[in-house]
Scaffold this motif. Structure first.
Motif, short mmCIF file in Angstrom:
data_model
loop_
_atom_site.label_atom_id
_atom_site.label_comp_id
_atom_site.label_asym_id
_atom_site.label_seq_id
_atom_site.Cartn_x
_atom_site.Cartn_y
_atom_site.Cartn_z
N UNK A 1 49.53 42.03 45.91
CA UNK A 1 48.48 42.31 44.94
C UNK A 1 47.44 43.20 45.60
N UNK A 2 47.21 44.37 45.00
CA UNK A 2 46.23 45.30 45.55
C UNK A 2 45.06 45.56 44.60
N UNK A 3 45.19 45.10 43.36
CA UNK A 3 44.10 45.26 42.40
C UNK A 3 44.12 44.09 41.42
N UNK A 4 43.02 43.91 40.73
CA UNK A 4 42.82 42.72 39.88
C UNK A 4 43.40 42.84 38.48
N UNK A 5 44.06 43.94 38.17
CA UNK A 5 44.60 44.15 36.84
C UNK A 5 46.09 43.85 36.85
N UNK A 6 46.55 43.14 35.82
CA UNK A 6 47.98 42.92 35.65
C UNK A 6 48.43 41.51 35.97
N UNK A 7 49.69 41.26 35.66
CA UNK A 7 50.27 39.94 35.80
C UNK A 7 50.36 39.45 37.23
N UNK A 8 50.64 40.34 38.18
CA UNK A 8 50.75 39.92 39.58
C UNK A 8 49.45 39.30 40.06
#
Length: 142
Positions: A118-125
């Motif tokens: 995970x590198x950013x706060x957007x999305x399912x991951x």
């Protein structure tokens, strides 16, 4: 026996495969993790499947399952014929737009460990990695 699942961005870069493999080996050898659940959307999942398939040759006591979000159709024959797949019963009547989230919840519920990228706060991951932390799962973010 401990179990692990994976959450990562669809566009995960290929270099992640090196630390991914290292962490999976560490879980097998040091934490007695022998069962793995992975989805089948995006580059991260493909990387995980490839790594687990390779490690299965050395660690023959491990098992891994591709957890399908949608009921398999003829176009899924490559996956269902070549890999161990799971389609959780509770997904049978879930509308398609909610199926991946429901599948991810199922995988999280089954697992003790999560390896994520995970590198950013957007999305399912990101969403499911945060859920894993809140549920007290052991999370390894690559």
């Amino acid at each position: 026996m401990h179990r692990c699942t994976f959450f990562g961005h669809r566009d995960t870069p290929e270099w992640v495969s090196v630390p991914l493999k290292k962490e999976i080996i560490k879980l097998i050898e040091e934490r007695n993790v022998y069962c793995f659940y992975v989805g089948n959307q995006g580059n991260y999942d493909t990387m995980v499947i490839r790594t687990l398939r390779e490690l299965k040759n050395k660690y023959q006591n491990i098992s891994y399952y591709i957890v399908l979000a949608y009921f398999p159709t003829d176009k899924d024959k490559n996956i269902t014929n070549n890999y161990c797949t799971v389609f959780p019963e509770e997904l049978a009547n879930v509308p398609r737009r909610f199926a991946i989230d429901k599948r991810n919840n199922w995988m999280l519920q089954q697992s003790d460990y999560v390896i994520s990228y995970v590198t950013h706060k957007i999305g399912g991951a990101s969403k499911f990695t945060e859920k894993a932390i809140k549920k007290g799962k052991q999370v390894i973010n690559l």
